[in-house]
Design a protein around this motif. Structure first.
Motif, PDB file in Angstrom:
ATOM      1  N   UNK A  11      30.095  67.568  98.762  1.00  0.00           N
ATOM      2  CA  UNK A  11      30.055  66.118  98.643  1.00  0.00           C
ATOM      3  C   UNK A  11      29.566  65.693  97.264  1.00  0.00           C
ATOM      4  N   UNK A  12      28.524  66.361  96.766  1.00  0.00           N
ATOM      5  CA  UNK A  12      28.017  66.063  95.433  1.00  0.00           C
ATOM      6  C   UNK A  12      29.062  66.423  94.379  1.00  0.00           C
ATOM      7  N   UNK A  13      29.745  67.525  94.597  1.00  0.00           N
ATOM      8  CA  UNK A  13      30.784  67.961  93.660  1.00  0.00           C
ATOM      9  C   UNK A  13      31.895  66.925  93.564  1.00  0.00           C
ATOM     10  N   UNK A  14      32.258  66.360  94.707  1.00  0.00           N
ATOM     11  CA  UNK A  14      33.330  65.370  94.725  1.00  0.00           C
ATOM     12  C   UNK A  14      32.904  64.055  94.097  1.00  0.00           C
ATOM     13  N   UNK A  15      31.614  63.724  94.227  1.00  0.00           N
ATOM     14  CA  UNK A  15      31.134  62.480  93.625  1.00  0.00           C
ATOM     15  C   UNK A  15      30.789  62.705  92.166  1.00  0.00           C
ATOM     16  N   UNK A 123      27.042  76.941  79.848  1.00  0.00           N
ATOM     17  CA  UNK A 123      28.230  76.654  80.661  1.00  0.00           C
ATOM     18  C   UNK A 123      29.193  75.789  79.858  1.00  0.00           C
ATOM     19  N   UNK A 124      30.382  76.281  79.615  1.00  0.00           N
ATOM     20  CA  UNK A 124      31.360  75.581  78.789  1.00  0.00           C
ATOM     21  C   UNK A 124      32.000  74.435  79.571  1.00  0.00           C
ATOM     22  N   UNK A 125      31.863  73.228  79.021  1.00  0.00           N
ATOM     23  CA  UNK A 125      32.491  72.045  79.622  1.00  0.00           C
ATOM     24  C   UNK A 125      32.079  71.855  81.081  1.00  0.00           C
ATOM     25  N   UNK A 126      30.802  72.125  81.335  1.00  0.00           N
ATOM     26  CA  UNK A 126      30.308  71.954  82.699  1.00  0.00           C
ATOM     27  C   UNK A 126      28.791  71.861  82.724  1.00  0.00           C
ATOM     28  N   UNK A 127      28.291  70.995  83.627  1.00  0.00           N
ATOM     29  CA  UNK A 127      26.878  70.954  83.969  1.00  0.00           C
ATOM     30  C   UNK A 127      26.780  70.772  85.477  1.00  0.00           C
ATOM     31  N   UNK A 128      26.381  71.818  86.171  1.00  0.00           N
ATOM     32  CA  UNK A 128      26.270  71.737  87.619  1.00  0.00           C
ATOM     33  C   UNK A 128      27.594  71.351  88.246  1.00  0.00           C
ATOM     34  N   UNK A 129      27.603  70.284  89.068  1.00  0.00           N
ATOM     35  CA  UNK A 129      28.841  69.892  89.729  1.00  0.00           C
ATOM     36  C   UNK A 129      29.801  69.121  88.834  1.00  0.00           C
ATOM     37  N   UNK A 198      19.577  61.798  93.673  1.00  0.00           N
ATOM     38  CA  UNK A 198      18.508  62.445  94.437  1.00  0.00           C
ATOM     39  C   UNK A 198      18.667  63.958  94.537  1.00  0.00           C
ATOM     40  N   UNK A 199      19.908  64.447  94.547  1.00  0.00           N
ATOM     41  CA  UNK A 199      20.122  65.887  94.752  1.00  0.00           C
ATOM     42  C   UNK A 199      20.351  66.671  93.460  1.00  0.00           C
ATOM     43  N   UNK A 200      20.833  66.001  92.408  1.00  0.00           N
ATOM     44  CA  UNK A 200      21.126  66.690  91.145  1.00  0.00           C
ATOM     45  C   UNK A 200      20.202  66.223  90.026  1.00  0.00           C
ATOM     46  N   UNK A 201      20.162  64.913  89.788  1.00  0.00           N
ATOM     47  CA  UNK A 201      19.390  64.384  88.660  1.00  0.00           C
ATOM     48  C   UNK A 201      17.892  64.576  88.823  1.00  0.00           C
ATOM     49  N   UNK A 202      17.358  64.226  90.004  1.00  0.00           N
ATOM     50  CA  UNK A 202      15.905  64.277  90.192  1.00  0.00           C
ATOM     51  C   UNK A 202      15.334  65.688  90.024  1.00  0.00           C
ATOM     52  N   UNK A 203      15.902  66.723  90.649  1.00  0.00           N
ATOM     53  CA  UNK A 203      15.372  68.080  90.422  1.00  0.00           C
ATOM     54  C   UNK A 203      15.462  68.492  88.947  1.00  0.00           C
TER      55      UNK A 203
END
Length: 222
Positions: A11-15, A123-129, A198-203
């Protein structure tokens, strides 16, 4: 539990950092470009791209000596790009932040080190999701001295042994920074309950603040 965690990640990946246009709430937001602050006497400015600018802005704003951070776009070709154009990979720009700081309190070298602490530079052209060239890692320089500082710190980071893969950060001359739309500014603080925040930015921000604890403003919570 494992299946729920997988669903949440999907869900986070899609958003991701990119929002879905078309709903009433989104259309009601202020989509006009933010205004860049004027440099104060003795102040300097630095520009970095480190993935989604919502959390990158909050990270740099935490640092003592930083007066203001503006989210925006840099490194591309199109003048005055929009969030949708950048998010669709149409402009060559990366999501970036512009940092207004007092060099007597926080040095450019410290900002560069904070830049590497605040994101995954391998990570090339990527950060997490978030995937795409708009999320690539770039450290911009305005002078030969800044370029040398960035390159030296990259060498130090590489030699530290903290990375399992090579650093892929671009070291690029600064050309122009376009401020993002008004509603993106301070987004981390105004949307704390949004799923991505809440799930990606905050941590990510909390991890940054722990590692930069001795450089934080007095009113910043670790």
């Amino acid at each position: 539990m494992k299946s729920f965690a997988s669903f949440l990640f999907l869900l986070v990946l899609l958003t991701g950092c990119r929002q879905r246009p078309g709903n009433t709430a989104e259309n009601a937001k202020d989509n006009s470009p933010a205004k860049l602050p004027a440099l104060q006497p003795g102040e300097s400015v630095a520009t970095f791209a480190a993935g989604c600018f919502w959390c990158t802005e909050a990270e740099f704003e935490s640092l003592r000596g930083v007066r203001e951070v503006v989210s925006g776009y840099a490194g591309g070709e199109l003048a005055n790009p929009t969030y949708e154009q950048v998010g669709a990979g149409q402009t060559g720009h990366a999501e970036a932040v512009q940092v207004y700081y007092d060099p007597k309190i926080v040095s450019f070298d410290t900002l560069v080190k904070a830049f590497f602490i605040g994101h995954d530079a391998t990570t090339l052209n990527r950060q997490g999701p978030d995937v795409g060239t708009q999320y690539r890692s770039i450290a911009f320089y305005r002078t030969p001295a800044e370029k040398a500082a960035i390159e030296t710190i990259i060498q130090q980071e590489t030699a530290s042994g903290r990375y399992g893969s090579p650093i892929v950060t671009q070291v690029a001359p600064f050309a122009v920074f376009y401020p993002a739309e008004v509603y993106h500014q301070g987004y981390y603080y105004t949307h704390p309950n949004e799923l991505y925040v809440s799930t990606v930015s905050t941590p990510k921000v909390e991890k940054f603040r722990k590692r930069m604890a001795d450089k934080l403003k007095d009113n910043i919570q670790q």
